[in-house]
Scaffold this active site. Structure first.
Site, mmCIF file in Angstrom:
data_model
loop_
_atom_site.group_PDB
_atom_site.id
_atom_site.type_symbol
_atom_site.label_atom_id
_atom_site.label_comp_id
_atom_site.label_asym_id
_atom_site.label_seq_id
_atom_site.Cartn_x
_atom_site.Cartn_y
_atom_site.Cartn_z
ATOM 1 N N LYS A 1 0.816 -1.200 -0.232
ATOM 2 C CA LYS A 1 0.092 -0.049 -0.062
ATOM 3 C C LYS A 1 0.886 1.321 0.100
ATOM 4 O O LYS A 1 1.634 1.563 1.039
ATOM 5 C CB LYS A 1 -0.902 -0.136 1.206
ATOM 6 N N LYS B 1 1.857 5.154 0.145
ATOM 7 C CA LYS B 1 1.209 6.463 0.413
ATOM 8 C C LYS B 1 1.504 7.434 -0.518
ATOM 9 O O LYS B 1 2.742 7.544 -0.724
ATOM 10 C CB LYS B 1 1.443 6.790 1.877
ATOM 11 N N ASP C 1 -2.836 4.825 -1.610
ATOM 12 C CA ASP C 1 -3.666 5.655 -0.773
ATOM 13 C C ASP C 1 -3.230 7.056 -0.746
ATOM 14 O O ASP C 1 -2.103 7.685 -0.288
ATOM 15 C CB ASP C 1 -3.693 5.205 0.833
ATOM 16 N N GLU D 1 -7.167 4.660 -2.867
ATOM 17 C CA GLU D 1 -7.782 4.826 -1.578
ATOM 18 C C GLU D 1 -7.970 6.190 -1.228
ATOM 19 O O GLU D 1 -6.921 7.069 -1.457
ATOM 20 C CB GLU D 1 -7.249 4.250 -0.574
ATOM 21 N N LYS E 1 -13.139 1.067 8.977
ATOM 22 C CA LYS E 1 -12.154 1.013 9.967
ATOM 23 C C LYS E 1 -12.846 1.206 11.423
ATOM 24 O O LYS E 1 -13.706 2.170 11.491
ATOM 25 C CB LYS E 1 -11.244 2.307 9.992
ATOM 26 N N ASP F 1 -5.863 -4.598 5.224
ATOM 27 C CA ASP F 1 -4.953 -3.505 5.422
ATOM 28 C C ASP F 1 -4.595 -3.438 7.046
ATOM 29 O O ASP F 1 -4.953 -2.207 7.642
ATOM 30 C CB ASP F 1 -5.134 -2.138 4.895
#
Length: 363
Positions: free
Chosen positions: A160, A162, A190, A218, A267, A320
């Site tokens: 993932k 960033k 993301d 994301e 989340k 994740d």
């Protein structure tokens, strides 16, 4: 099994290296631990990270919410009336989702113990093992490429990445990572709300045209910009996932109904815990929209709860939950078992915690 007290403590766990996103840089996990005690001697544990830039919850707010609003409403309630307790928790105050999540997690821990069963089996029991991605913090293209190689050497097959700091630099970051890891590794990105809608479309289409093979993106735009989120979703081929745009089941329903995103990131700290997350899962099943289970920077208490939810529900297809592996040490005895990308659950009652080292309990 009646609730006799709710205690609070502080937990600090250093990270292996700074965690950098478009929103913040963090050097350690600084969480509030919730401990619910009962008249039978059973104990339930929960956890809340003060993530002010995302949830608005600060350490002081979490402490105040429990001490001034939640504790007095829950003490004396019986776990056999589980729905009543969860509804009481939700109505105890507005917002404060991380606080509610921490208490919710501790309650589910006790609920599983009451039936002498793992929580994931009570919630559905779809599987007992999952594979997580690992986060590559935003940095220079060269540093991110090096970090990606290190992750792949540890056995991670999904990274993932960033981004969201600078669109042109973000493209170079992704290109650098793809060049060093090859095409057998999945890359998801993301942006943490870092792009404008047209900027997001331009950047993502450039990635498509360059053959970078991005699995998903994301939260490319600001959380409240639902029209902008839908604009990106409609304009690019890369699947778009809503994260900060979805805090509640009501938010999820709006995203699902308008098709503003292709997927939803659940989340526990955003939605208020397992009880609310289950509602999002149910709606996603109706709309046939896949979900990711994600996390803030959290230690293993709340992550274990997320693992139980992920193992319970088939609709959760993306994982994740790398928080604990980013930490320099694991203070939690029991709970989920982390072996780099592989996470499994023991068949212990509740969430399976034995003890948490290093907690400074509030008197």
């Amino acid at each position: 099994m009646k609730i006799t007290d709710i205690r609070l403590g502080y937990l600090s766990v250093p990270l292996k290296q700074p965690f950098k996103t478009a929103l913040r840089t963090v050097n350690s996990v600084e969480d509030v631990i919730v401990k619910i005690e009962t008249d039978t001697g059973h104990i339930g544990y929960g956890e809340a990270p003060p993530t002010g830039v995302i949830t608005g919850d600060t350490t002081g707010a979490i402490i105040g919410a429990v001490e001034e609003h939640i504790r007095k409403r829950l003490i004396g309630l019986d776990l056999e009336n589980f729905e009543e307790i969860l509804l009481t928790l939700d109505k105890s105050l507005v917002h404060n989702t991380s606080t509610k999540a921490a208490v919710d997690i501790a309650l589910y821990d006790l609920y599983g113990q009451m039936f002498n069963a793992p929580v994931y089996k009570l919630l559905g029991g779809y599987r007992k093992e999952i594979i997580t991605d690992i986060t590559i913090s935003v940095d220079t293209p060269e540093k991110m490429a090096a970090d990606s190689i290190d992750a792949v050497k540890l056995g991670y097959t999904t990274l993932k990445i960033k981004v969201g700091v600078d669109a042109e630099q973000d493209f170079r970051r992704m290109k650098a990572v793809r060049e060093v890891v090859g095409y057998d590794v999945q890359l998801r990105i993301d942006a943490n709300q870092g792009w404008k809608p047209k900027e997001a479309v331009r950047t993502l289409k450039a990635m498509e045209d360059s053959g970078l093979q991005v699995e998903l993106v994301e939260q490319p735009v600001q959380a409240q910009d639902i029209e902008g989120l839908k604009f990106v979703t409609d304009q690019v081929s890369i699947p778009v996932m809503a994260d900060e745009s979805v805090f509640s089941p009501k938010d999820a329903l709006m995203i699902l109904h308008t098709r503003a995103a292709d997927m939803i990131n659940i989340k526990l700290m955003k939605c208020g815990g397992i009880h609310q997350a289950l509602k999002i899962c149910a709606m996603a099943e109706i709309y046939d929209v896949e979900c990711m289970i994600g996390c803030m920077l959290e230690a293993k208490v709340s992550i274990t709860a997320a693992v139980h939810l992920a193992c319970a529900k088939k609709i959760i297809t993306k994982i994740d939950l790398d928080g604990p592996v980013l930490c320099r040490e694991d203070p939690v005895q029991g709970g989920a078992i982390f072996e780099h990308s592989r996470i499994s659950l023991p068949d212990t009652a509740g969430l399976g915690f034995e003890h948490i080292n290093g907690v400074v309990w509030k008197s």
